[in-house]
Structure formats: structure tokens, C-alpha cells
Design an enzyme around this catalytic site. Sequence first.
Site, PDB file in Angstrom:
ATOM      1  N   HIS A   1     -11.227  -8.225  11.675  1.00  0.00           N
ATOM      2  CA  HIS A   1     -12.283  -7.199  11.636  1.00  0.00           C
ATOM      3  C   HIS A   1     -12.190  -6.373  10.370  1.00  0.00           C
ATOM      4  O   HIS A   1     -11.110  -6.195   9.809  1.00  0.00           O
ATOM      5  CB  HIS A   1     -12.255  -6.313  12.886  1.00  0.00           C
TER       6      HIS A   1
ATOM      7  N   ASP B   1     -13.827  -3.252  10.054  1.00  0.00           N
ATOM      8  CA  ASP B   1     -14.027  -1.811  10.259  1.00  0.00           C
ATOM      9  C   ASP B   1     -12.664  -1.157  10.464  1.00  0.00           C
ATOM     10  O   ASP B   1     -11.658  -1.847  10.694  1.00  0.00           O
ATOM     11  CB  ASP B   1     -14.935  -1.538  11.460  1.00  0.00           C
TER      12      ASP B   1
ATOM     13  N   ASP C   1      -4.487  -2.904   9.225  1.00  0.00           N
ATOM     14  CA  ASP C   1      -5.360  -3.134  10.395  1.00  0.00           C
ATOM     15  C   ASP C   1      -6.802  -2.854  10.013  1.00  0.00           C
ATOM     16  O   ASP C   1      -7.279  -1.762  10.142  1.00  0.00           O
ATOM     17  CB  ASP C   1      -4.903  -2.229  11.538  1.00  0.00           C
TER      18      ASP C   1
ATOM     19  N   GLU D   1     -14.782  -3.686  15.794  1.00  0.00           N
ATOM     20  CA  GLU D   1     -13.588  -3.840  16.636  1.00  0.00           C
ATOM     21  C   GLU D   1     -13.033  -2.507  17.095  1.00  0.00           C
ATOM     22  O   GLU D   1     -12.597  -2.361  18.233  1.00  0.00           O
ATOM     23  CB  GLU D   1     -12.509  -4.627  15.873  1.00  0.00           C
ATOM     24  N   GLU D   2     -13.035  -1.529  16.198  1.00  0.00           N
ATOM     25  CA  GLU D   2     -12.463  -0.230  16.548  1.00  0.00           C
ATOM     26  C   GLU D   2     -13.407   0.578  17.433  1.00  0.00           C
ATOM     27  O   GLU D   2     -13.109   1.706  17.807  1.00  0.00           O
ATOM     28  CB  GLU D   2     -12.123   0.563  15.278  1.00  0.00           C
TER      29      GLU D   2
ATOM     30  N   ASP E   1      -5.042 -10.112  13.490  1.00  0.00           N
ATOM     31  CA  ASP E   1      -5.193  -8.652  13.591  1.00  0.00           C
ATOM     32  C   ASP E   1      -3.851  -8.107  14.069  1.00  0.00           C
ATOM     33  O   ASP E   1      -3.776  -7.396  15.055  1.00  0.00           O
ATOM     34  CB  ASP E   1      -6.314  -8.336  14.590  1.00  0.00           C
TER      35      ASP E   1
HETATM   36 ZN   LIG Z   1      -7.193  -4.279  14.373  1.00  0.00          ZN
END
Ligand SMILES: [Zn+2]
Length: 278
Positions: free
Chosen positions: A97, A99, A131, A165-166, A194
Site C-alpha cells: 500500500h 498510503d 510501512d 490500507e490505513e 507490508d
Molecule cells: Zn502497512
Amino acid sequence: MSVEQFLEHVDKQQDDYVQRLREIVAIPSVSCDLERRKDVVRMGEWLINELEKLGASTKRVEPGTQVLEGQTIDLPPVVLGTYGTDPAKKTLLVYGHYDVQPALKEDGWATDPWQLTEDSQGRMYGRGSTDDKGPVLGWLCALQAHKELNIELPVNIKFCFEGMEESGSEGLDDVIHQEAQNYFKDVDVVCISDNYWLGKTKPCLTYGLRGVSYYRITLKGPAQDLHSGVFGGTVHEPMTDLVNLMARLVKPDGTILIPGILDDVLPVTGKHGHSTRT
Ligand SMILES: [Zn+2]
């Protein structure tokens, strides 16, 4: 070519790789912030551009809209990419991801979170550096190195990079269902990229992750304040009911008390793949 030669080439590119990480850490792609949505989209477009430069074919999927801070806005794109289509090879799907979570200097950061900063021990700090922009970029750099050295990849690779994702991966489920028999049809294995390294030099392969289950409890009580001298002790208090209910869900040691909830959970395996439960 030996592995050593390959790694030597990779080491030589280090400054370039770090510079690119710096470039994307500086894009504040915070998915939960209305003001930053344009940056999330910009980050998705950066990936599309990089994938295409490497010779991958890409597909930009628009997963629809969401309501954020009272406004209906477009969700950021899910970026799909394909590198290699040899039917004789297995196909690996890489998920990542682009974001990030919000970050403010006032949150306690020692340095500007949007500026990749290296400390005296060579550790790099910057929102998203681990991340998940670093791992995503890692795949692109690995592809690039193979290309530069003319090494054929042993697998076909498909990419799925999302920008929510977040924020609960909103929109991703629909894209997965929609593409299951199309874009993802030939996928043999999935790698969720991830995760973390164990220190600066030791990568780790994570082969299991915990999940999250969300529940909501709605309690209804009296519609207005009730006088304690008249009603006290005779009417059920929503907070007391809630405490009573919550207290029945888990034991103080964390054991979940809901009947049947662990029925489908496999026993934890030991170091060598043997079950620790006998
Ligand atoms: Zn992540």
C-alpha cells in the site's frame, strides 16, 4: 552471474534507491485526511509511472467514492501491474500500500516526518519509510536490478498496490472480487509485502498475520434524564448494562469467552511446524 555479483550491483545503486525513497516519503499520502487526498492520488500515479518505466503493464482501477469529513470524494486508485506473462512460469501477486498514517512533528517526531532522515547509526526515519513505501519500492528496485543485469525472473509478477490500507482498505474488497477472475486469474501465490525487518540487516519472511474483527454495540436507555430520588435503583442504567455485557466477553488473562469463536482457529505450530497443542 553469481549472487555476490548481483548484490554488488545492488549495493552500488544504494544512493539512488535511498533518493527515491526520500522522494516518496515527501509525498504526504495520508488516506484519512481530506486535504491530503490529492497527495494519495499523486503517490498512486508515481507508482504507475515507475512500473511503466520498468516495462510493466499497468491498470488503474478507480474503486468508487467514499464520504470523508462530510464530503463525497473519489477513492484513490488501486494500482495493478503485470511484469511477465510466461505461461510456463508461476505467477506471484505482490500486495502493498502507498498510503500512510498521519504524522505531525508535534506527535513526538524527532525530525520532520516527511523528510527522510538518516541517524548516526544508519537508521532512516520518515513516515511510510517502512510501512509501506519502503517495501513497495524494494520490489521496484529489485525488478530494476534484474533488468539492468539482464537476469530473467523465475516468475511472473503481478502487483496490487492500494491507497486506503490505513483507512480500512475501503474499496479494495470490491476490486478483488471484480478482478478475481480477470486480473488475478492466473495468480499462484500471494506475497503481502507490508512487513518488517528484524533490525537493519536481517529481513524476515512473515508467513502469518493476525486479523481484526470489528464489532459495534448499541445500547439504548431512557430518552431523558431521570431523577435519582424517584427512579434510582429501579431503572436499568445503560452503562451498567454495558459493563455487565463487556465483562462477559473476555477473562482478565485475555481468553475470549464467546462460545464457538475459536472453533475454526488452528493450533499454533512449533518451531519446526509441529503443533504445540497435542
Ligand atoms: Zn502497512
